[in-house]
Enzyme design. Structure first.
Site, PDB file in Angstrom:
ATOM      1  N   ARG A 226       0.849  -1.189   0.000  1.00  0.00           N
ATOM      2  CA  ARG A 226       0.000   0.000   0.000  1.00  0.00           C
ATOM      3  C   ARG A 226       0.889   1.245   0.000  1.00  0.00           C
ATOM      4  NH1 ARG A 226      -3.552  -2.540  -1.533  1.00  0.00           N
ATOM      5  NH2 ARG A 226      -5.608  -2.923  -0.663  1.00  0.00           N
ATOM      6  N   HIS A 274      -1.270   0.234  -9.962  1.00  0.00           N
ATOM      7  CA  HIS A 274      -1.883  -0.656  -8.954  1.00  0.00           C
ATOM      8  C   HIS A 274      -2.516  -1.890  -9.640  1.00  0.00           C
ATOM      9  CE1 HIS A 274      -3.903  -0.819  -4.734  1.00  0.00           C
ATOM     10  NE2 HIS A 274      -3.703  -2.037  -5.208  1.00  0.00           N
TER      11      HIS A 274
HETATM   12  P1  NAP Z   1      -1.347 -10.973   4.696  1.00  0.00           P
HETATM   13  O1  NAP Z   1      -1.532 -12.381   4.279  1.00  0.00           O
HETATM   14  O2  NAP Z   1      -2.282 -10.366   5.666  1.00  0.00           O
HETATM   15  O3  NAP Z   1       0.155 -10.847   5.247  1.00  0.00           O
HETATM   16  C1  NAP Z   1       0.647  -9.682   5.813  1.00  0.00           C
HETATM   17  C2  NAP Z   1       2.105  -9.912   6.204  1.00  0.00           C
HETATM   18  O4  NAP Z   1       2.625  -8.700   6.726  1.00  0.00           O
HETATM   19  C3  NAP Z   1       2.239 -10.969   7.298  1.00  0.00           C
HETATM   20  O5  NAP Z   1       3.384 -11.758   7.046  1.00  0.00           O
HETATM   21  C4  NAP Z   1       2.454 -10.133   8.554  1.00  0.00           C
HETATM   22  O6  NAP Z   1       3.231 -10.757   9.557  1.00  0.00           O
HETATM   23  C5  NAP Z   1       3.218  -8.950   7.990  1.00  0.00           C
HETATM   24  N1  NAP Z   1       3.071  -7.781   8.849  1.00  0.00           N
HETATM   25  C6  NAP Z   1       1.938  -7.093   9.140  1.00  0.00           C
HETATM   26  N2  NAP Z   1       2.200  -6.085   9.986  1.00  0.00           N
HETATM   27  C7  NAP Z   1       3.517  -6.149  10.236  1.00  0.00           C
HETATM   28  C8  NAP Z   1       4.387  -5.387  11.045  1.00  0.00           C
HETATM   29  N3  NAP Z   1       3.942  -4.360  11.777  1.00  0.00           N
HETATM   30  N4  NAP Z   1       5.685  -5.738  11.083  1.00  0.00           N
HETATM   31  C9  NAP Z   1       6.145  -6.790  10.358  1.00  0.00           C
HETATM   32  N5  NAP Z   1       5.366  -7.551   9.563  1.00  0.00           N
HETATM   33  C10 NAP Z   1       4.075  -7.228   9.511  1.00  0.00           C
HETATM   34  O7  NAP Z   1      -1.362 -10.023   3.433  1.00  0.00           O
HETATM   35  P2  NAP Z   1      -1.109 -10.419   1.889  1.00  0.00           P
HETATM   36  O8  NAP Z   1      -2.257 -11.143   1.370  1.00  0.00           O
HETATM   37  O9  NAP Z   1       0.238 -11.038   1.773  1.00  0.00           O
HETATM   38  O10 NAP Z   1      -1.099  -8.974   1.212  1.00  0.00           O
HETATM   39  C11 NAP Z   1      -0.209  -7.955   1.657  1.00  0.00           C
HETATM   40  C12 NAP Z   1      -0.676  -6.627   1.118  1.00  0.00           C
HETATM   41  O11 NAP Z   1      -0.461  -6.556  -0.289  1.00  0.00           O
HETATM   42  C13 NAP Z   1      -2.178  -6.370   1.252  1.00  0.00           C
HETATM   43  O12 NAP Z   1      -2.501  -5.924   2.551  1.00  0.00           O
HETATM   44  C14 NAP Z   1      -2.413  -5.307   0.191  1.00  0.00           C
HETATM   45  O13 NAP Z   1      -2.273  -4.039   0.777  1.00  0.00           O
HETATM   46  C15 NAP Z   1      -1.294  -5.547  -0.810  1.00  0.00           C
HETATM   47  N6  NAP Z   1      -1.796  -5.990  -2.132  1.00  0.00           N
HETATM   48  C16 NAP Z   1      -1.483  -5.259  -3.220  1.00  0.00           C
HETATM   49  C17 NAP Z   1      -1.890  -5.683  -4.465  1.00  0.00           C
HETATM   50  C18 NAP Z   1      -1.527  -4.928  -5.697  1.00  0.00           C
HETATM   51  O14 NAP Z   1      -2.103  -5.191  -6.770  1.00  0.00           O
HETATM   52  N7  NAP Z   1      -0.563  -4.032  -5.637  1.00  0.00           N
HETATM   53  C19 NAP Z   1      -2.645  -6.856  -4.605  1.00  0.00           C
HETATM   54  C20 NAP Z   1      -2.947  -7.576  -3.455  1.00  0.00           C
HETATM   55  C21 NAP Z   1      -2.507  -7.139  -2.215  1.00  0.00           C
HETATM   56  P3  NAP Z   1       2.715 -12.097  10.281  1.00  0.00           P
HETATM   57  O15 NAP Z   1       2.711 -13.173   9.215  1.00  0.00           O
HETATM   58  O16 NAP Z   1       3.731 -12.356  11.302  1.00  0.00           O
HETATM   59  O17 NAP Z   1       1.343 -11.818  10.794  1.00  0.00           O
HETATM   60  C1  GLV Z   2      -5.136  -4.921  -4.004  1.00  0.00           C
HETATM   61  O1  GLV Z   2      -4.506  -3.951  -3.818  1.00  0.00           O
HETATM   62  C2  GLV Z   2      -5.490  -5.820  -2.952  1.00  0.00           C
HETATM   63  O2  GLV Z   2      -5.295  -5.471  -1.789  1.00  0.00           O
HETATM   64  O3  GLV Z   2      -5.989  -6.922  -3.273  1.00  0.00           O
END
Ligand code: NAP
Ligand code: GLV
Length: 311
Positions: A226, A274
């Protein structure tokens, strides 16, 4: 009587989603925003960037299903009662496209493609000896569904990969760094930083000047979590000063990125709109239908968001 599902997203195809959902649950009544019909008949909402105030009109809403992996917008929605559960979609086909995006961005920096693009424009023969993958140390911030998948994918290509998260992880070929205490050592060994953190109170503005200067001089940044996790003014200065030698940016504090934003004209910055990843309806529909069935049966929901944690 079972209620209807509201579909609300300006970026996802309502027809593709309706077809995928109805294939699994033919009796499901789907309303597509802005045609809500009687809002009191809607029991669940499948949303990404719903218009302001739309969810607050749904007086009998019992479940919010996020089309996005990141739920920061939904958690900031003041009109949404904290008693209404928010769930994510699970894998939903997102990891494949995110892996491709991150792999492409990392390979591009690793192989010095921006320098060759510059040289091409200037008709310069800029020979550089090809580098093996293991010569680049990649660091992935956030090792969840997407960050964990990307880290694994990079390790499979032979990069020297580490990841940073709140809790320790065991991912083949990926060194795990955990919590604030290990952040400086994680950054010190990172040539290419991939930011896949969710936006929470703890991560907002985390990638600031101090953090960027803990990376080796000339490091690259790939940011696709983000925009608000990065202090954009600090990144601009770090780019100007050569601390960061290049960046691939998919997410921004303001989207679409305004035409006058300095990132557009910054040498070494590649901007994508994005688009790193999105849920695939045919894959994700299964999790939507399963959670609607669970909601109606009073069973525990899948992929439930922890509101206190913020992701
Ligand atoms: P997720 O499964 O919720 O994983 C989040 C990760 O971040 C976990 O490993 C978590 O640690 C870590 N984390 C959270 N807060 C932290 C902190 N304060 N310090 C250190 N580590 C921290 O999320 P995801 O599905 O992988 O997606 C991540 C993000 O990608 C989404 O929230 C979204 O904003 C972004 N995204 C972007 C796109 C795009 O098209 N650009 C698409 C999809 C998603 P733990 O495992 O230890 O809990
Ligand atoms: C896209 O940014 C998502 O969070 O899936």
């Amino acid at each position: 009587m079972a209620g209807a599902l509201l579909f609300s997203s300006p970026e996802d195809d309502p027809l593709a989603w309706s077809l995928a959902l109805l294939a699994l649950m033919p009796e499901l009544e789907i309303r597509v925003s802005p045609d809500l019909g009687d809002p009191a008949e809607i029991e669940a909402a499948l949303v990404w960037k719903a218009p302001a105030g739309e969810l607050s009109r749904l007086s009998r809403l019992r479940l919010v299903i996020s089309l996005a992996a990141g739920v920061d917008r939904l958690l900031e929605e003041r009109a949404l009662s904290p008693s209404i559960p928010i769930v994510r979609l699970g894998e939903a086909g997102m990891t494949e496209t995110m892996n491709l995006y991150v792999l492409h961005a990392v390979l591009r920096h690793h192989s010095e493609i921006p320098a060759f693009e510059r040289a091409t424009r200037e008709r310069r023969w800029d020979y550089r000896f090809p580098r093996r993958a293991r010569e680049s140390r990649v660091g992935v911030m956030g090792l969840g569904l997407l960050g964990g998948g990307a880290a694994r994918c990079l390790a499979e290509q032979g990069f020297d990969v580490a990841g940073w998260s709140r809790s320790p992880k065991r991912i083949p070929g990926v060194s795990s760094f955990t919590g604030r205490d290990s952040l400086a050592s994680f950054l010190a060994r990172t040539d290419i930083l991939v930011n896949l953190l969710p936006l929470t109170a703890a991560t907002r503005g985390l990638l600031d000047r101090d953090l960027l200067y803990l990376l080796p001089r000339g490091a690259r940044l790939v940011s696709c979590g983000r925009g608000e996790t990065v202090v954009e003014a600090d990144l601009l200065r770090a780019l100007e000063e050569g601390q960061i030698a290049g960046a691939t940016l998919d997410v921004f504090a303001e989207e679409p990125l305004p035409a006058e934003h300095p990132f557009w004209a910054m040498e070494g910055v590649l901007i994508t709109p994005h688009c790193a990843s999105a849920a695939i309806p045919e894959i994700a529909a299964k999790s939507v239908v399963e959670n609607i069935r669970r909601l109606r049966a009073g069973k525990p929901l899948l992929h439930r968001v922890d509101r206190r944690r913020g992701y």
